[in-house]
Design a protein around this motif. Structure first.
Motif, short mmCIF file in Angstrom:
data_model
loop_
_atom_site.label_atom_id
_atom_site.label_comp_id
_atom_site.label_asym_id
_atom_site.label_seq_id
_atom_site.Cartn_x
_atom_site.Cartn_y
_atom_site.Cartn_z
N ASP A 208 0.78 -1.04 0.42
CA ASP A 208 0.12 -0.04 -0.20
C ASP A 208 0.94 1.32 -0.25
O ASP A 208 0.58 1.91 -0.65
N MET A 212 1.03 4.61 -2.62
CA MET A 212 1.23 5.52 -2.11
C MET A 212 1.80 6.38 -3.06
O MET A 212 2.22 7.78 -3.46
N PHE A 255 -11.27 12.02 1.41
CA PHE A 255 -11.12 11.28 2.94
C PHE A 255 -12.19 11.55 3.43
O PHE A 255 -13.20 10.56 4.18
N SER A 259 -14.55 8.24 4.55
CA SER A 259 -14.71 8.07 6.34
C SER A 259 -16.45 7.86 6.27
O SER A 259 -16.07 6.44 6.93
N LEU A 267 -9.84 5.91 7.90
CA LEU A 267 -9.56 6.51 6.86
C LEU A 267 -8.86 5.68 6.01
O LEU A 267 -8.47 5.12 6.16
N MET A 269 -7.92 4.24 1.53
CA MET A 269 -8.02 4.98 0.64
C MET A 269 -9.03 4.24 -0.56
O MET A 269 -9.18 2.85 -0.42
N PHE B 5 -15.90 13.35 11.58
CA PHE B 5 -14.39 13.87 10.61
C PHE B 5 -15.71 14.15 9.75
O PHE B 5 -15.28 14.94 8.69
N PHE B 67 6.16 10.75 3.02
CA PHE B 67 6.41 10.93 3.22
C PHE B 67 8.57 10.09 3.93
O PHE B 67 8.36 9.18 5.08
N PHE B 77 1.37 4.45 6.93
CA PHE B 77 0.39 4.48 5.67
C PHE B 77 -0.42 6.07 6.47
O PHE B 77 -0.92 6.31 5.59
#
Lengths: 335, 335, 335
Positions: A208, A212, A255, A259, A267, A269, B5, B67, B77
């Motif tokens: 993953d 990214m 996002f 969610s 959260l 992807m 959220f 990163f 992540f």
């Protein structure tokens, strides 16, 4: 049997070299010295001016698409490798096919715009690759590259030159086309055993993170993708500004909806696998197909509203697009 | 609870769209046609000229900061993801707040410089994020983004426009500000149970390699960060040259001191966790806080010496800065 | 003993700062105000024009070479780190040595071309690093960096200024030189115990993916490497176009031959370890040495044929080069 791939690859590469020798020239080759010089000095200035945008698109093609598909734990390495192979063949074939269609019998003169357009034609195949990843052999991918880029170039010529439709961001000719071409191929290759997913269709923590890298480079350089071949000046910088603000608005809403849809509120992807009887490995329907169609509709709406401030229109469109994608995706996933 | 959220994110995004509709215009919108055209032709030339520097800064924000924080084995992540979320929201909010402060009642005209400045305002929050990583929820991060960028924009306006202080490299307004804001938040969130570190505060072999991706992109594109909004020509290229040589001098001395401080003489990325009663996950005190302050002092020293060759002054300053950071960091770690 | 590395690094860095203070000036420093201003305005325009190409080369040096060598499962992190250290020291030393040779007693004026050339000199050491990776200490690498860059700068001055040989792509001065210098050092360090390979000379799934990041950035930005210091205009864009099409042709043929040579017909990144009594960790002989020599020969052939269309010649040369490398590599590996 194991000779099939290397032989086909070598034959295709020799064919490309022959086609280049027959049809391709430098932008510089002087047939009528005095006249060409004028075009030349302008074009050469443009070469270095557009070169950074070309390199951004190039990074999207090789790092962006390459690493996007590393999320499958068993196909990470081969997806990066086959992505490289497809793109390298596709670039040469795209240069030739697009060049022949647009040069009207003359020799193809290679400049920075041809190189950008060749990257675009390759993007189509790489989008389709997302739908068939892990289900096709390298040999099948070579064939698909040759066929799809020929169809893409023909379709783009029809839309742009014959119908005179404006599609700078290429939501139709690249994204929608690539997505549904890939889904069509996936439909043909579909085996009912895959209805419940495949055991290799899993991701791990590190795969993953690699994905990214691809996602971020695709995301960051999208303004370059949408503006690289726009008219210089006003239109080009508008394309950059609009894409930029649409992208950031998209992230926040994506996002939020991710969610909302996700059971535990975490959260994630968003990657909703559609269950239309077609097995879509990388979710290209949601990633490129729907937004491509929505992007087209949003463009029509924006023009209809005579939007003086398209940036806001685009942000709103992105919001709608995200909502639409999430809702449709969610409904399909739910059933 | 789990609706908090997504609802907050959607409300904030709608607010951004409304603010853009009210306050933002293209750089092109002609109120006084003949006069603006002149500015326009120059500005548009600048758009594409500065666009590669903008994209470098953009890569720093999303890949660099994203990163950089993947070294924590359990938060890799989510740190990339929340980094993306914060930056996407921050970019829009930064554009609006900075625009309102600098446009003096007029509409905000969006050009490449606004986009670069929006990236800068986001950098502040991402530096602070380093101090609170793993201790905050996404909802708390949304609130922190809104508050910190508003404070940053006010502070930067005060320093730059009212006090007329020159701080091109932004060692004070971005680095020191971001670091100490983050530490203040970490201080508030501090729980005594964290005094001896947290079990998730560990890195693994691969998470360190991912963090190196972030580190390298931050490091390589720093000359773009320091020069993007400098005056064109002389000053801009000096900012590039100076940052470039300071960075390479820093690397050599950092390796030397890291090896000296480390018990077994091995080479390590230096990350000294301060123990001031505040739990600083990413070591932002040493990474941004101290160098920010030292950078400010070095700037004063350089000006005081009337340095004709600031490149050497910067290399020397970098050497001192590294020594200072290592010594102070080493002392604090030792106790 | 553990003080050897930090002391040497600090002494070298102080030496660099002293050398910069003695020999280096900005491109701007005005000795004869009116005359210099003219040069300046042109050079400054060039600074920002070439800056994106410089950054591409910079990414190749730090991310490209850095991650290329992460495929060794135990040396991934230290290879990225030592790559950074070597390059940071080498950049400063290369600037000074090349500057002194080319400035003929005058002060070295630093501009974008010096920065690009400093990156080039560093590339030589990083290529050699591939042959000795895992067999040398950081201290040995510091010494090798100082010696090799001095020899490289002397050799390049000899080839370019005294022999007046044209070697823009630097197939001889950088690639062949770097490869055989590294193999010579590896030959000296060779221990017979390594004849059957070393247990750490293995790669894992993830280390291969990290190495792909390096490979792709090296591959994508090669056109910038080959064109960055070419004459502006015509020649520069030709260098870009030629390198670009050579690279894509190379990929297709490399995949074909890799699949042909590999026993099970699988696609693999080709890395044939030579067995000439020298232990070549990263296969630099095949990666840089042979193609460097073949590239030189191909250049001679292309000039001899009076190639009006060098792009095709280059694609053909790339095909031959791949075939040659694969056949020679295959034969050597086979024995």
């Amino acid at each position: 049997m194991r000779l099939k791939f290397p032989l086909m690859a070598i034959v295709l590469e020799i064919a490309m070299i022959v086609l280049f020798a027959l049809f391709v020239e430098y932008e510089m080759d002087q047939t009528t010295p005095q006249q060409v010089n004028i075009t030349t000095s302008t074009d050469m200035g443009k070469f270095l001016e557009l070169y950074p945008l070309f390199q951004d698109v190039h990074v999207m093609i090789f790092v962006g698409f390459g690493f996007l598909m590393t999320f499958l734990k068993k196909y990470g390495f081969s997806s990066v490798g086959i992505n490289l192979l497809i793109a390298a063949l596709g670039l040469q074939w795209g240069t030739v096919v697009q060049g022949i269609l647009h040069s009207q019998g003359q020799k193809i003169t290679i400049g920075i715009k041809n190189m950008i357009n060749a990257d675009f034609s390759t993007a189509t195949v790489l989008i389709s690759f997302g739908a068939v990843l892990g289900k096709t052999s390298p040999t099948q991918m070579l064939i698909m590259t040759i066929i799809e880029i020929a169809v893409f170039a023909g379709n783009e010529y029809l839309v742009g030159e014959i119908f005179k439709a404006s599609d700078i961001g290429a939501s139709m000719t690249i994204h929608a086309f690539g997505a549904y071409f890939g889904l069509a191929v996936a439909g043909i290759l579909y085996r009912s055993a895959l209805r419940r997913g495949h055991k290799n269709e899993e991701s791990t923590y590190y795969s993953d993170l690699f994905a990214m890298i691809g996602t971020l480079f695709l995301w960051m350089f999208w303004p370059s993708f949408n503006s690289a071949i726009a008219e210089p000046g006003d239109k080009q910088s508008r394309a950059i500004v609009n894409t930029y603000f649409s992208l950031v608005a998209c992230v926040v809403t994506a996002f939020a909806f991710s969610s909302l849809v996700e059971r535990r509120g975490k959260l994630n992807m968003p990657l909703f696998t559609t269950k239309l009887g077609i097995h879509d490995t990388c979710g290209v329907h949601n990633l490129h197909g729907l937004p491509g169609v929505v992007g087209g509709l949003a463009g029509i709406a924006a023009v209809a509203l005579g939007a003086s401030n398209t940036s806001v229109a685009m942000q709103a469109a992105a919001l709608c697009s995200s909502i639409g994608t999430a809702v449709v995706g969610g409904l399909i996933t739910g059933t």
